[in-house]
Design a protein around this motif. Structure first.
Motif, PDB file in Angstrom:
ATOM      1  N   PRO A 174      50.994 110.335 113.324  1.00  0.00           N
ATOM      2  CA  PRO A 174      50.579 109.475 112.207  1.00  0.00           C
ATOM      3  C   PRO A 174      51.534 108.294 112.048  1.00  0.00           C
ATOM      4  CG  PRO A 174      50.466 111.779 111.580  1.00  0.00           C
ATOM      5  CD  PRO A 174      51.129 111.728 112.931  1.00  0.00           C
ATOM      6  N   GLY A 175      50.979 107.098 111.900  1.00  0.00           N
ATOM      7  CA  GLY A 175      51.785 105.903 111.723  1.00  0.00           C
ATOM      8  C   GLY A 175      52.224 105.236 113.013  1.00  0.00           C
ATOM      9  N   GLN A 176      52.018 105.878 114.151  1.00  0.00           N
ATOM     10  CA  GLN A 176      52.390 105.278 115.425  1.00  0.00           C
ATOM     11  C   GLN A 176      51.265 104.388 115.943  1.00  0.00           C
ATOM     12  OE1 GLN A 176      53.255 108.718 117.924  1.00  0.00           O
ATOM     13  NE2 GLN A 176      55.380 108.035 118.056  1.00  0.00           N
ATOM     14  N   THR A 177      51.642 103.417 116.762  1.00  0.00           N
ATOM     15  CA  THR A 177      50.669 102.562 117.424  1.00  0.00           C
ATOM     16  C   THR A 177      51.041 102.450 118.891  1.00  0.00           C
ATOM     17  OG1 THR A 177      51.937 100.568 116.956  1.00  0.00           O
ATOM     18  CG2 THR A 177      50.253 101.165 115.354  1.00  0.00           C
ATOM     19  N   ARG A 178      50.094 102.086 119.696  1.00  0.00           N
ATOM     20  CA  ARG A 178      50.352 101.864 121.117  1.00  0.00           C
ATOM     21  C   ARG A 178      50.947 100.473 121.302  1.00  0.00           C
ATOM     22  NH1 ARG A 178      49.427 106.441 123.019  1.00  0.00           N
ATOM     23  NH2 ARG A 178      47.422 107.478 122.899  1.00  0.00           N
ATOM     24  N   ALA A 179      51.869 100.356 122.205  1.00  0.00           N
ATOM     25  CA  ALA A 179      52.466  99.057 122.494  1.00  0.00           C
ATOM     26  C   ALA A 179      51.434  98.156 123.172  1.00  0.00           C
ATOM     27  CB  ALA A 179      53.686  99.222 123.390  1.00  0.00           C
ATOM     28  N   ILE A 180      51.450  96.906 122.790  1.00  0.00           N
ATOM     29  CA  ILE A 180      50.583  95.905 123.406  1.00  0.00           C
ATOM     30  C   ILE A 180      51.425  95.198 124.467  1.00  0.00           C
ATOM     31  CG2 ILE A 180      49.332  93.742 123.010  1.00  0.00           C
ATOM     32  CD1 ILE A 180      48.958  94.738 120.093  1.00  0.00           C
ATOM     33  N   PRO A 181      50.927  95.108 125.693  1.00  0.00           N
ATOM     34  CA  PRO A 181      51.689  94.353 126.699  1.00  0.00           C
ATOM     35  C   PRO A 181      51.898  92.909 126.233  1.00  0.00           C
ATOM     36  CG  PRO A 181      49.952  95.623 127.743  1.00  0.00           C
ATOM     37  CD  PRO A 181      49.716  95.702 126.254  1.00  0.00           C
TER      38      PRO A 181
END
Length: 90
Positions: free
Chosen positions: A10-17
């Motif tokens: 919860p609260g995490q996001t995937r890194a965007i290149p």
């Protein structure tokens, strides 16, 4: 071999290149148009990518617009003194 993505907490996001296409894909249509216009006339493309990459990453967190609106209106702010009091050992 690619490693499968782990589920997000919860609260995490995937890194965007940090590429023009990845950042553009992550932005809303309005922001994407402004981003692409800036990249096309940028003297310092790295600075443009840095600023818009941060914006794209922050947009992934649900409720960002409300938090920004509330902060600009002075709603829901916490004083440094209150934060420090919460951090003190009891």
């Amino acid at each position: 071999m690619a490693v499968p993505d782990r589920p997000l907490l919860p609260g995490q996001t995937r890194a965007i290149p940090r590429t023009v296409s990845a950042i553009a894909d992550a932005l809303s249509p309005d922001k994407r148009a402004r981003f692409m216009a800036e990249t096309s006339r940028a003297d310092d493309l790295d600075a443009v990518l840095d600023r818009w990459w941060r914006d794209a990453m922050l947009d992934q967190v649900p409720g960002r617009e409300k938090r920004v609106t509330d902060a600009l209106a002075g709603r829901g702010l916490v004083s440094l003194e209150d934060l420090a009091a919460e951090r003190k050992p009891r």
